[in-house]
Design an enzyme around this catalytic site. Structure first.
Site, PDB file in Angstrom:
ATOM      1  CG  ASN A  88      -0.301   0.291   2.500  1.00 38.13           C
ATOM      2  OD1 ASN A  88       0.023   1.434   2.796  1.00 38.13           O
ATOM      3  ND2 ASN A  88      -0.071  -0.764   3.302  1.00 38.13           N
ATOM      4  CB  CYS A 137      -9.458  -5.516   2.001  1.00 38.56           C
ATOM      5  SG  CYS A 137     -11.087  -6.214   1.643  1.00 38.56           S
ATOM      6  CG  ASP A 166     -10.833  -2.898  18.883  1.00 36.90           C
ATOM      7  OD1 ASP A 166     -11.340  -1.838  19.282  1.00 36.90           O
ATOM      8  OD2 ASP A 166      -9.968  -3.530  19.514  1.00 36.90           O
ATOM      9  CG  ASP A 168     -11.176   1.254  21.425  1.00 38.84           C
ATOM     10  OD1 ASP A 168     -11.171   0.049  21.064  1.00 38.84           O
ATOM     11  OD2 ASP A 168     -12.149   1.795  21.980  1.00 38.84           O
ATOM     12  CB  SER A 172     -15.068  -4.978  22.793  1.00 36.55           C
ATOM     13  OG  SER A 172     -14.794  -3.664  23.250  1.00 36.55           O
ATOM     14  CG  HIS A 195     -10.310  -7.152   6.224  1.00 42.85           C
ATOM     15  ND1 HIS A 195      -9.946  -6.197   5.292  1.00 42.85           N
ATOM     16  CD2 HIS A 195      -9.183  -7.403   6.956  1.00 42.85           C
ATOM     17  CE1 HIS A 195      -8.669  -5.891   5.454  1.00 42.85           C
ATOM     18  NE2 HIS A 195      -8.181  -6.610   6.454  1.00 42.85           N
ATOM     19  CG  ASP A 218      -4.661  -6.771   6.860  1.00 42.53           C
ATOM     20  OD1 ASP A 218      -4.695  -6.329   5.697  1.00 42.53           O
ATOM     21  OD2 ASP A 218      -5.654  -6.802   7.605  1.00 42.53           O
TER      22      ASP A 218
END
Length: 227
Positions: A88, A137, A166, A168, A172, A195, A218
Site C-alpha cells: 500500500n 482489501c 476495533d 482502540d 471489542s 475483509h 495484512d
C-alpha cells in the site's frame, strides 16, 4: 522444498497450491451473499521477480539502513513486514496501491475491476513506482500473495465476513447510546461486510515451535502500526 529453510512446507500438494499456483479465488461480499472472484497471481511472469526485488530496495527499511535490511532478507518475518508495508502507498513510501473506499473512481480504476496482480505491478513499475489508483482489501491481498509467492514464501488469502474493526485495541466493538436509547455518534469501531488478508507459512524460532505455520499479514492500510 529444502527442509532446513524457514519456509519449508512438507506437503507437496500444499506446495503446489500455495507457492506454484498462479490462479486463485478471492471470496468477497457479505455473510448472506458470498461472491467468488477469480484472481490471476502470475508470480512467474516476465520481469515480476525484478519488480518484487525493486520493491524491497524502495522500502523505508532499505533506505534507512541498506546493510541491515539486506542482511535480514533471509527472514520471512522481516520480508513479510516489509512487503506488507510496500503493497500500500498510503504512507508515502512508493507503495504499489493507493487505497480508496469512498467517492468517485471515474478518473482512475475502480477496485472492483481488477482481476489480477500482474497488470497492477507492471503499471506501478511503468509509472516510476507511483502508487496505482485504486485498491481495496482484496486487491491488496491479491497483489501481496503474488509478491510473496514470487519470493518463495508460501502464501494464501483469507476472507472474513462481518469483520470487526476495533480501533482502540480493547478487543471489542463499542457502541454508545444516551439515556433514551438514541445512538451517539462517538467512537470509531465498526463492522465491515468482509475483509481479506494474507497468511504465509514459516516457522517462528523467536516464539517457539507451537507458533510455527500460518502467520497473519495484512497489507490493507487500516490503522498505523507503532505510529
Amino acid at each position: 522444498w529444502f527442509s532446513g529453510d524457514d519456509v519449508y512446507m512438507a506437503n507437496e500438494n500444499e506446495r503446489q497450491e500455495y507457492v506454484l499456483n498462479e490462479n486463485g479465488i478471492i471470496f468477497v461480499g457479505n455473510a448472506k451473499y458470498i461472491e467468488a472472484r477469480g484472481w490471476y497471481y502470475g508470480q512467474f511472469q516476465d520481469h515480476l521477480l525484478n519488480i518484487c526485488l525493486t520493491m524491497l530496495d524502495l522500502s523505508l527499511y532499505y533506505r534507512q539502513d541498506p546493510a541491515i535490511d539486506v542482511s535480514r532478507r533471509g527472514d520471512p518475518k522481516y520480508v513479510g513486514r516489509v512487503i506488507s508495508s510496500m503493497i500500500n502507498g498510503n504512507d508515502n513510501d512508493n507503495g504499489v496501491l493507493l487505497g480508496k473506499w469512498q467517492g468517485s473512481f471515474h478518473s482512475h480504476e475502480n477496485p472492483s475491476r481488477w482481476d489480477g496482480s500482474v497488470v497492477i505491478l507492471q503499471k506501478w513499475c511503468q509509472d516510476n513506482y507511483k502508487p496505482v489508483q485504486y485498491g481495496q482489501c482484496w486487491v491488496f491481498a491479491g497483489v501481496m500473495c503474488t509478491v510473496l509467492r514470487c519470493l518463495g514464501i508460501p502464501t494464501r488469502l483469507v476472507s472474513n465476513f462481518n469483520s470487526a474493526h476495533d480501533v482502540d485495541r480493547n478487543l471489542s466493538i463499542d457502541k454508545y447510546y444516551d439515556s433514551s436509547g438514541k445512538s451517539l455518534n462517538i467512537g470509531k469501531d465498526s463492522t465491515w461486510d468482509y475483509h481479506v488478508w494474507n497468511e504465509s507459512w514459516f516457522i517462528r524460532p523467536d516464539l517457539g515451535t507451537s507458533y510455527n505455520g500460518w502467520q497473519v499479514l495484512d497489507a490493507t492500510p487500516q490503522e498505523q502500526s507503532k505510529g
